[in-house]
Scaffold this motif. Sequence first.
Motif, short mmCIF file in Angstrom:
data_model
loop_
_atom_site.label_atom_id
_atom_site.label_comp_id
_atom_site.label_asym_id
_atom_site.label_seq_id
_atom_site.Cartn_x
_atom_site.Cartn_y
_atom_site.Cartn_z
N UNK A 21 26.53 -68.20 -28.35
CA UNK A 21 26.72 -66.81 -27.93
C UNK A 21 25.77 -65.85 -28.63
N UNK A 22 25.08 -66.34 -29.68
CA UNK A 22 24.12 -65.51 -30.41
C UNK A 22 22.90 -66.37 -30.73
N UNK A 51 10.53 -57.64 -25.64
CA UNK A 51 11.39 -56.72 -24.87
C UNK A 51 11.93 -57.42 -23.62
N UNK A 52 11.15 -58.33 -23.05
CA UNK A 52 11.63 -59.08 -21.87
C UNK A 52 12.79 -60.00 -22.29
N UNK A 53 12.67 -60.59 -23.47
CA UNK A 53 13.73 -61.47 -23.98
C UNK A 53 15.00 -60.65 -24.24
N UNK A 54 14.82 -59.46 -24.82
CA UNK A 54 15.97 -58.60 -25.11
C UNK A 54 16.68 -58.21 -23.82
N UNK A 55 15.91 -57.84 -22.79
CA UNK A 55 16.55 -57.43 -21.53
C UNK A 55 17.27 -58.61 -20.87
N UNK A 56 16.65 -59.78 -20.89
CA UNK A 56 17.28 -60.96 -20.28
C UNK A 56 18.53 -61.38 -21.05
N UNK A 57 18.48 -61.31 -22.39
CA UNK A 57 19.64 -61.67 -23.20
C UNK A 57 20.79 -60.71 -22.95
N UNK A 97 21.26 -58.87 -20.34
CA UNK A 97 21.74 -59.08 -18.98
C UNK A 97 22.66 -60.29 -18.87
N UNK A 98 22.43 -61.29 -19.73
CA UNK A 98 23.25 -62.50 -19.71
C UNK A 98 24.51 -62.34 -20.57
N UNK A 99 24.62 -61.22 -21.31
CA UNK A 99 25.77 -61.00 -22.17
C UNK A 99 25.68 -61.74 -23.50
N UNK A 100 24.48 -62.17 -23.88
CA UNK A 100 24.29 -62.85 -25.16
C UNK A 100 23.94 -61.85 -26.26
N UNK A 101 24.32 -62.19 -27.50
CA UNK A 101 23.85 -61.43 -28.64
C UNK A 101 22.53 -62.04 -29.11
N UNK A 102 21.62 -61.18 -29.62
CA UNK A 102 20.36 -61.71 -30.12
C UNK A 102 19.86 -60.93 -31.32
N UNK A 103 19.34 -61.65 -32.32
CA UNK A 103 18.53 -61.04 -33.38
C UNK A 103 17.11 -61.40 -32.99
N UNK A 112 24.31 -55.33 -28.26
CA UNK A 112 24.20 -56.79 -28.37
C UNK A 112 22.93 -57.24 -29.09
N UNK A 113 21.92 -56.39 -29.12
CA UNK A 113 20.61 -56.81 -29.64
C UNK A 113 20.34 -56.18 -31.00
N UNK A 114 19.96 -57.01 -31.99
CA UNK A 114 19.46 -56.52 -33.27
C UNK A 114 17.95 -56.76 -33.27
#
Length: 253
Positions: free
Chosen positions: A145-146, A155-161, A163-169, A204-206
């Motif tokens: 989930x993260x 920025x493309x990765x952040x938008x896709x993540x 959009x998928x409801x995933x958390x990302x650093x 969701x994004x750090x």
Amino acid sequence: MCVAALIALIAAVGGAAAQPGRRAISIIVSGGTVITENGARQVLAPGSVAIDGTDIVDVGTPDAMAAKYQARESVDARGQVVLPGLINTHTHAPMVMYRGLADDLALMDWLQQYIFPAEAKTVSPEMVRIGTRLAALEMIESGTTTFVDMYYFEEEIARAAFGAGLRGVLGQTIIQFPVADAKTPADGLARAERFIREFNDNGLIVPAVAPHALYTNDLATLTASAELGRKYGVPVLIHFAETEDEVRTAREK
Ligand SMILES: [Zn+2]
């Protein structure tokens, strides 16, 4: 917030509301083996998890939870394990596109003979977007989930993540040689700063700064990367001590 704290908070809120009958919530996951990871490392077999909106609001035995909550949606988890999401602490999500390209090589052979040349020819915003969406599907399907990521066009990765409801650093890569999204390290640093500003308030994004490694950046670039991280109070991600060769090279430098 830990699950125990959540339960305490909900107990307090429930007491204050003092309404008769069951509380309306969005989802209840019932009947599975619930691994709470709370302070007591409690495992409920079977257990139920109550979810309202984006919050886990309670955990307990199926009977106790059915008496307290009226859920709009029920998930039957009998025969399954319910546990906190897994965290992938290092990845480059779009690189699923290179799966099978070259395996079982020394790190530097793999990078310099296969990966860097392939990236020079194929990395684009579209490739990054498509690759991240595929990676997101695979992560979700396996319980992740993260994820912590470092790549180009972050920025493309952040938008896709998101959009998928995933958390990302998620870290914008900074590297000494010309790459698809930056001709110079200064371009990469400017990109990283724009990326941090765009995603700093995302739930969701750090955002992070990601100088690729000691062996792909000079001292000035590494120092500037660290300063950028400090300026915005964001993490700095770097490859470090992955192989004995890398450790030796770093010591020599
Ligand atoms: Zn890596």
